[in-house]
Design an enzyme around this catalytic site. Sequence first.
Site, PDB file in Angstrom:
ATOM      1  N   VAL A  35       0.840  -1.203   0.000  1.00  0.00           N
ATOM      2  CA  VAL A  35       0.000   0.000   0.000  1.00  0.00           C
ATOM      3  C   VAL A  35       0.873   1.249   0.000  1.00  0.00           C
ATOM      4  CG1 VAL A  35      -1.654   1.343   1.350  1.00  0.00           C
ATOM      5  CG2 VAL A  35      -2.000  -1.118   1.031  1.00  0.00           C
ATOM      6  N   TYR A  93      -5.893  -0.133  -9.103  1.00  0.00           N
ATOM      7  CA  TYR A  93      -5.222  -0.059  -7.807  1.00  0.00           C
ATOM      8  C   TYR A  93      -5.195  -1.432  -7.136  1.00  0.00           C
ATOM      9  CZ  TYR A  93      -4.357   1.467  -2.975  1.00  0.00           C
ATOM     10  OH  TYR A  93      -3.848   1.630  -1.707  1.00  0.00           O
ATOM     11  N   CYS A 151       2.368   1.744  -3.491  1.00  0.00           N
ATOM     12  CA  CYS A 151       1.411   2.197  -4.494  1.00  0.00           C
ATOM     13  C   CYS A 151       0.838   3.574  -4.187  1.00  0.00           C
ATOM     14  CB  CYS A 151       0.275   1.179  -4.626  1.00  0.00           C
ATOM     15  SG  CYS A 151       0.810  -0.412  -5.275  1.00  0.00           S
ATOM     16  N   GLU A 152       0.785   3.937  -2.914  1.00  0.00           N
ATOM     17  CA  GLU A 152       0.192   5.226  -2.548  1.00  0.00           C
ATOM     18  C   GLU A 152       1.172   6.384  -2.701  1.00  0.00           C
ATOM     19  OE1 GLU A 152      -2.751   6.132  -1.821  1.00  0.00           O
ATOM     20  OE2 GLU A 152      -3.840   4.268  -1.468  1.00  0.00           O
ATOM     21  N   SER A 153       2.393   6.220  -2.190  1.00  0.00           N
ATOM     22  CA  SER A 153       3.308   7.371  -2.139  1.00  0.00           C
ATOM     23  C   SER A 153       4.710   7.059  -2.618  1.00  0.00           C
ATOM     24  CB  SER A 153       3.406   7.877  -0.694  1.00  0.00           C
ATOM     25  OG  SER A 153       4.088   6.921   0.122  1.00  0.00           O
TER      26      SER A 153
END
Length: 229
Positions: A115, A205, A118-120
């Site tokens: 996560v 996502y 993929c997020e930041s």
Amino acid sequence: MPVKATSGSSLRAPLRLVCAALGLAALALHPGSALADIFTYTDADGTVHFSNRRTGDGRFKLYIKGDDKGGASKRAGVAPVAPSDKSLERFSRYDAWIRQAAALYQIPEELVRAVIKCESDYDPRAVSPVGAQGLMQLMPETALRMQVRDAFDARENIFGGTRYLRILANLFNGDLDLTIAGYNAGEGAVMRYGGIPPYEETQAYVTRVRTYYARYRTTRDATVASIEP
């Protein structure tokens, strides 16, 4: 709860869920309808109760605001900050906090890493066009719910994001795909559509997080697993 399981993967942990005033079911079966506010409280036995309306019971608190992120592309007043940290060291910089949060909330460490990736891309300064902040890209409303005071504080963000994953996993009976989809689109959208919402962003996502989750599980070196294939 009328949520469709989409895989055999499970993130189960003990928590009882009760859908009170079952307007939630109607929302899940009518994708075209507006999403109502959802309220919740946890009773003395640890059972979590949900309702889609205020019941006069003061124990119920707002859990999900009645909106839908599916069509959101940019929030007014937000100054996006793209991830810019390119150092390889960033992939191992937060190891201790990731392990601690994963152990505390019984979420696989590899999922937390996926996560964050993929997020930041492991940049705690990142801000999305809709206002999500930090390593695990917490929306301000979600950060508040997860008791995160400073979303740009890496430790707070990791613990808050992992706690949210635990809540989602419990809400969706341990289903991995629905947990990931809920993290991206919001649990209300997953409940509304009875599965992964039909948003290209959310569907992509789920695939991307699952890809990195598998890589972290099969590659001992987190830095190697984090590098774009």
